[in-house]
Design an enzyme around this catalytic site. Sequence first.
Site, PDB file in Angstrom:
ATOM      1  N   HIS A 182     -21.704  44.268  -5.007  1.00 22.17           N
ATOM      2  CA  HIS A 182     -21.912  42.828  -4.847  1.00 22.17           C
ATOM      3  C   HIS A 182     -23.407  42.565  -4.765  1.00 22.17           C
ATOM      4  CE1 HIS A 182     -22.065  38.838  -3.347  1.00 22.17           C
ATOM      5  NE2 HIS A 182     -22.299  39.184  -2.100  1.00 22.17           N
ATOM      6  N   ASN A 205     -27.119  35.571  -5.517  1.00 18.01           N
ATOM      7  CA  ASN A 205     -25.813  35.911  -4.943  1.00 18.01           C
ATOM      8  C   ASN A 205     -24.788  34.891  -5.426  1.00 18.01           C
ATOM      9  OD1 ASN A 205     -23.535  36.229  -3.321  1.00 18.01           O
ATOM     10  ND2 ASN A 205     -24.693  36.599  -1.444  1.00 18.01           N
ATOM     11  N   CYS A 239     -17.011  37.290  -0.840  1.00 27.62           N
ATOM     12  CA  CYS A 239     -17.764  38.159  -1.736  1.00 27.62           C
ATOM     13  C   CYS A 239     -17.042  39.461  -2.060  1.00 27.62           C
ATOM     14  CB  CYS A 239     -19.130  38.461  -1.136  1.00 27.62           C
ATOM     15  SG  CYS A 239     -20.102  36.973  -0.788  1.00 27.62           S
TER      16      CYS A 239
END
Length: 332
Positions: A258, A288, A116
């Site tokens: 993020h 996500n 990520c």
Amino acid sequence: MNNMGAGIAITGCGSAAPEAVLTNDHLAQMVATSDEWINTRTGMSNRHIASATESLSQLSAVAAQNAIAMAGITATDIDLIILATSTPDDLFGSACKIQGLIGATNAVAFDLGAACSGFIFALITASGFIRAGVYKNVLIIGADILSRWVDWSDRSSCVLFGDGAGAMVCQGTSQDDRLLSFGMYSNGSQNDSLNLNYYSQSKPLVENITAQYGSYKPITMNGKEVYRFAVAKVPEAISKAMFQANLTADDIDWLLLHQANQRIMDAVAKRLKIPTEKILSNIAEYGNTSAASIPLALDAAVRDGRVQPGHTIAASGFGAGLTWGAAIFKWG
């Protein structure tokens, strides 16, 4: 070698996501959860899921083409392609496939694996090549199809992840450098907090020699540990970057994090004393998407006019590794 000086301009962005949308109500039909439970704890309502005919390379190519068009250049102008992903179509890498799909015949291409944090790490890597005068036009892509590796019976993780791709064009310039500061960090002692592990089976070959072959287990995550890690380390990384750039929280136009959890983003903003209305968030629509989440959110904000040329953006990625990083840049 193109001697372009030390300046970096960020001139284009693009994104792409699969057509199919998995809603919280859909998930409630699969596991013991509800729209209210998911939304309250994560800020997520939807996530896009790749079909059998949608590949990471194809999504990335669309995002890349949109970014190249915004930058006002052509694919043959690209010197370098960096693909940040944990889920390539091919374990050998997918950057070269994307290079072929978009016709970037003059570009070298490679994959970068930092989960990520990948898009921030790719931006920082691109800046090194540009500042060294090695390349003039660099395309960075963050893309993941995490739905391939989700345990859809695990309520704690299956509600979180979606698929998508985002891209950015960075160009060498003799004008003002738009990448103001950055930092990258890793802590392998917490590696087991978030994993997509390989598992093997033994295959005897000849006497005393056995090969191991297998596949990958679904994603596992210690949500509490990842939350604690993010709300502690991300504000610290951004604060260091702001100090390096001689900026304060008041100088930041947008906070671009993020998209892991809305509560994490709100907590980071609070610690930095940045108003929550400055958070760029599209987590409600995409969930996500790992390395894709930062460029997906940026592209939406640029195209709807929120982010304007000259705006100062504090960005941070964080996740498996554990890895985290921050970059402060001006758009345009």
